[in-house]
Design a protein around this motif. Structure first.
Motif: not given
Ligand code: CAA
Length: 294
Positions: A50-51, A55-58
């Motif tokens: 989930l982190g 981080e990837k903006g998803k």
């Protein structure tokens, strides 16, 4: 009956993924392990995934927090009592699964549905260990559960059509592609995939190529996303060996027999990615092929 609370027995390679995708789909989830260490490891993997998504903006942080908030980790099977659907994802061992179902049958409310994520063991045998074989089915996920779109929905012979409907609706809510199949060893995917993986190992034993060359060949020559020996490591060599044993016993054909190299690696405790070593060593930045004879 509407499914709103899902129990997952086992928070390992498959169980943590099943818990995660169920919580992402909006279900309340209870996930049970046999030790705090195993539970922390599984929940830790979910938090890491989930982190990364945040981080990837998803995914928004608030949504990731909500997903984690819907997952209750436990060491007590009693916490499954009010679940609407309980899915087992424990070791691929029939005796252990039968023991689990006998316990759960006495704990979980009578109207709840039970499902096994077995890769090859008969669903019917497990259903018969409970007092609710008509509400028992197979729900077979693929690794990595978060990524692989397929869910095999398996009818045991005693499974009622309404129960199949519950399994199909659950898969759809998860955003999975569902296929219905019968209770034959390996169902659809493993019936075809397992002999291919075992042949990859036999090819290595016969010297058709190195570990890396066999993998490169099937990626570049057949368009597979990963080569067979990497995929053995992803599935787990212990799991693959157990599936091979069940299928060999069921079909009696040598193509399902676990090759010596697979048995040797499992005997040495090299289970693939999950243990850090299989056909590759995963301790560094990138996997490095290991000659299984060493
Ligand atoms: N867990 C969760 N997510 C994972 C992951 C894992 N183990 N491995 C990769 N991912 C995610 C990545 O984070 C990435 O996510 P985003 O798109 O959100 O960034 C995405 O998957 C793609 O990852 P990569 O770009 O690193 O790698 P890729 O494009 O090569 O795809 C793959 C990875 C999806 C695993 C792909 O290689 C693949 O499809 N491999 C075949 C896997 C397969 O055949 N599985 C079935 C095994 S059989 C089985 O499970 C049944 C059984 O009973 C034995």
């Amino acid at each position: 009956m509407e499914i709103s609370k899902v129990g997952v027995a086992g928070c390992g390679l498959m169980g943590h993924g099943i818990a995660q995708v169920s919580a992402e789909a909006g279900y309340d989830v209870v996930v049970c392990e046999v030790s705090q260490e195993a539970l922390d490891k599984g929940i830790g993997k979910i938090e890491k995934q989930l982190g990364k998504a945040v981080e990837k903006g998803k995914m928004e942080q608030a949504d990731a927090d909500a997903v984690i908030g819907r997952i209750q980790g436990t060491l007590e099977l009693e916490d499954f009592a009010d679940c609407d659907l309980v899915i087992e994802a424990i070791t691929e061992n029939l005796d252990q699964k039968l023991d689990l179902w006998k316990q759960l049958d006495g704990i979980v409310k009578d109207e709840a549905f039970f499902a096994t994520n077995t890769s090859s063991l008969p669903v019917a045998d497990q259903a018969a260990a409970t007092g609710r074989p008509e509400r028992f089915l197979g729900l077979h996920f693929f690794n990595p559960v978060q990524r692989m779109p397929l869910l095999e929905v398996i009818e045991s012979g005693a499974t009622e059509s309404g129960t199949m409907g519950v399994g199909l609706a659950y898969g759809e809510k998860l955003g999975k592609t569902t296929v219905e199949t019968k209770d034959k060893p390996g169902f659809i995917v493993n019936r075809l995939l397992v002999p291919y993986l075992l042949d990859g190992i036999r090819g290595y034993e016969e010297g058709i190529g190195s570990v890396e060359e066999i993998d490169i060949a099937m990626k570049a020559g057949a368009g597979h996303p990963m080569g067979p020996l990497t995929l053995c490591d992803v599935v787990g060599l212990d799991t693959l060996a157990s599936i091979a044993d069940v299928m060999y016993e069921a079909f009696g054909e040598s193509r399902f027999q676990a090759p010596a190299t697979l048995q040797k690696l499992v005997g040495e405790g090299h289970y693939g990615m999950k243990s850090g070593r299989g056909f590759y060593d995963y301790s560094g930045d990138r996997p490095v092929a290991v000659d299984p004879e060493l």
